[in-house]
Design a protein around this motif. Structure first.
Motif, PDB file in Angstrom:
ATOM      1  N   LEU A 191       0.826  -1.204   0.000  1.00  7.31           N
ATOM      2  CA  LEU A 191       0.000   0.000   0.000  1.00  7.31           C
ATOM      3  C   LEU A 191       0.867   1.263   0.000  1.00  7.31           C
ATOM      4  CD1 LEU A 191      -2.819  -1.011   2.522  1.00  7.31           C
ATOM      5  CD2 LEU A 191      -2.838  -1.111   0.017  1.00  7.31           C
ATOM      6  N   ASP A 192       1.980   1.220   0.718  1.00  7.21           N
ATOM      7  CA  ASP A 192       2.896   2.375   0.709  1.00  7.21           C
ATOM      8  C   ASP A 192       3.477   2.595  -0.679  1.00  7.21           C
ATOM      9  OD1 ASP A 192       2.410   2.744   3.396  1.00  7.21           O
ATOM     10  OD2 ASP A 192       4.247   1.716   4.058  1.00  7.21           O
ATOM     11  N   ALA A 193       3.796   1.480  -1.365  1.00  3.57           N
ATOM     12  CA  ALA A 193       4.352   1.600  -2.719  1.00  3.57           C
ATOM     13  C   ALA A 193       3.333   2.199  -3.684  1.00  3.57           C
ATOM     14  CB  ALA A 193       4.810   0.227  -3.216  1.00  3.57           C
ATOM     15  N   TRP A 194       2.058   1.910  -3.450  1.00  5.88           N
ATOM     16  CA  TRP A 194       0.986   2.472  -4.286  1.00  5.88           C
ATOM     17  C   TRP A 194       0.541   3.853  -3.795  1.00  5.88           C
ATOM     18  CZ3 TRP A 194      -1.229   1.036  -8.831  1.00  5.88           C
ATOM     19  CH2 TRP A 194      -0.936  -0.241  -9.320  1.00  5.88           C
ATOM     20  N   GLU A 195       1.155   4.290  -2.701  1.00  3.57           N
ATOM     21  CA  GLU A 195       0.831   5.603  -2.112  1.00  3.57           C
ATOM     22  C   GLU A 195      -0.643   5.683  -1.699  1.00  3.57           C
ATOM     23  OE1 GLU A 195       2.066   8.567  -4.911  1.00  3.57           O
ATOM     24  OE2 GLU A 195       4.197   8.151  -4.620  1.00  3.57           O
ATOM     25  N   ILE A 196      -1.112   4.610  -1.081  1.00  2.23           N
ATOM     26  CA  ILE A 196      -2.471   4.572  -0.532  1.00  2.23           C
ATOM     27  C   ILE A 196      -2.385   4.989   0.931  1.00  2.23           C
ATOM     28  CG2 ILE A 196      -4.512   3.155  -0.112  1.00  2.23           C
ATOM     29  CD1 ILE A 196      -3.832   3.444  -3.057  1.00  2.23           C
ATOM     30  N   GLY A 197      -2.822   6.190   1.226  1.00  2.00           N
ATOM     31  CA  GLY A 197      -2.696   6.706   2.586  1.00  2.00           C
ATOM     32  C   GLY A 197      -4.007   6.830   3.335  1.00  2.00           C
ATOM     33  N   GLU A 198      -5.126   6.861   2.626  1.00  2.00           N
ATOM     34  CA  GLU A 198      -6.421   7.063   3.268  1.00  2.00           C
ATOM     35  C   GLU A 198      -6.760   5.867   4.159  1.00  2.00           C
ATOM     36  OE1 GLU A 198     -10.380   7.570   4.264  1.00  2.00           O
ATOM     37  OE2 GLU A 198      -9.821   5.936   2.917  1.00  2.00           O
ATOM     38  N   LYS A 199      -7.145   6.154   5.403  1.00  2.00           N
ATOM     39  CA  LYS A 199      -7.290   5.108   6.412  1.00  2.00           C
ATOM     40  C   LYS A 199      -8.332   4.060   6.033  1.00  2.00           C
ATOM     41  CE  LYS A 199      -6.807   6.339  10.621  1.00  2.00           C
ATOM     42  NZ  LYS A 199      -7.000   6.915  11.983  1.00  2.00           N
ATOM     43  N   LYS A 200      -9.501   4.472   5.581  1.00  2.58           N
ATOM     44  CA  LYS A 200     -10.553   3.513   5.243  1.00  2.58           C
ATOM     45  C   LYS A 200     -10.134   2.644   4.055  1.00  2.58           C
ATOM     46  CE  LYS A 200     -14.534   6.119   6.982  1.00  2.58           C
ATOM     47  NZ  LYS A 200     -15.833   6.745   6.635  1.00  2.58           N
ATOM     48  N   ALA A 201      -9.441   3.259   3.117  1.00  2.00           N
ATOM     49  CA  ALA A 201      -8.979   2.495   1.957  1.00  2.00           C
ATOM     50  C   ALA A 201      -7.972   1.431   2.384  1.00  2.00           C
ATOM     51  CB  ALA A 201      -8.356   3.425   0.918  1.00  2.00           C
TER      52      ALA A 201
END
Length: 228
Positions: A191-201
């Motif tokens: 998720l960090d590599a995809w830059e997914i930071g939103e908590k619910k996501a």
């Protein structure tokens, strides 16, 4: 026609590319098991569910080390000869001689004394006689051997009672690495590599990553979501 070609090219460019190999906790366990077989010229078995990064990590190890060969098995490899031919091509034997015994000798001549490692990927496709042929190849060549596949690989190697023709192979296994579900660290790294930071996501993605398909399935979902 030109406009159609240009629209297709733009669509192709828009398709998100999944991150390259990531040093997740599970990937590091796989690397350590491969290094064990390689440096100690031993046999290691790496087995577990699909989508945990076994193949990608093996390729990464191959890129970073000399004399590492990957032979990928398929359902068509149902005989000892076919198995040894697949290994022969993987180690760089350009003209594989006909017959299992000749193919085995060609592989031994190619890798003996190299201090290398032969990785057998998708080994769940192999019948027991092929696994035993790999054991004989290991004995003759003296190079490390890593057998990778799903849970059924280990079941075949143990043979339930570990008797008869299973015993010679099982007794030679120096390391067994069982991979279960992806860890929280595995999913967070992706998720960090995809830059997914939103908590619910991230919470939803952790649920997806824990299902069948694991990190591979999660990557497909992320690609589709990014494309949309």
């Amino acid at each position: 026609l030109r406009s159609t070609w240009e629209s297709r090219e733009q669509a192709t460019k828009a398709i998100p590319v999944a991150p390259n190999w990531l040093p997740t906790p599970t990937a590091n366990k796989i690397l350590l098991a491969l290094k064990y077989a390689h440096k100690l010229s031993d046999i290691t078995v790496i087995y577990g569910g699909a989508g945990l990064g076994k193949t990608l990590t093996a390729r990464r190890y191959q890129e970073d080390n000399q004399n590492v060969w990957i032979a990928t098995m398929t359902p068509s490899v149902i005989s000892v000869t076919a198995c040894l031919e697949r290994v022969a091509y993987a180690v760089g034997v350009n003209h594989v001689p006909a017959g299992g015994a000749r193919a085995e000798q060609a592989v031994v001549s190619r890798v003996e004394g190299s201090g290398g490692l032969i990785i057998i990927d998708e080994a769940q496709h192999l019948p027991v006689m092929c696994l035993d042929a790999l054991r004989s190849l290991y004995d003759a060549s003296g190079v490390g051997l890593a057998i990778m596949g799903n849970e059924s690989v280990y079941t075949q190697l143990t043979g339930g009672s570990r008797k008869a023709h299973f015993a010679q192979l099982f007794s030679r296994i120096g390391r067994r690495e069982r991979l279960s579900n992806p860890t929280a660290g595995d999913i967070d790294a992706l998720l960090d590599a995809w830059e997914i930071g939103e908590k619910k996501a991230r919470v939803l993605c952790r649920e997806i990553g824990g299902k069948a398909g694991a990190l591979r399935g999660l990557t497909k979902v992320l690609r589709m979501a990014r494309l949309m």
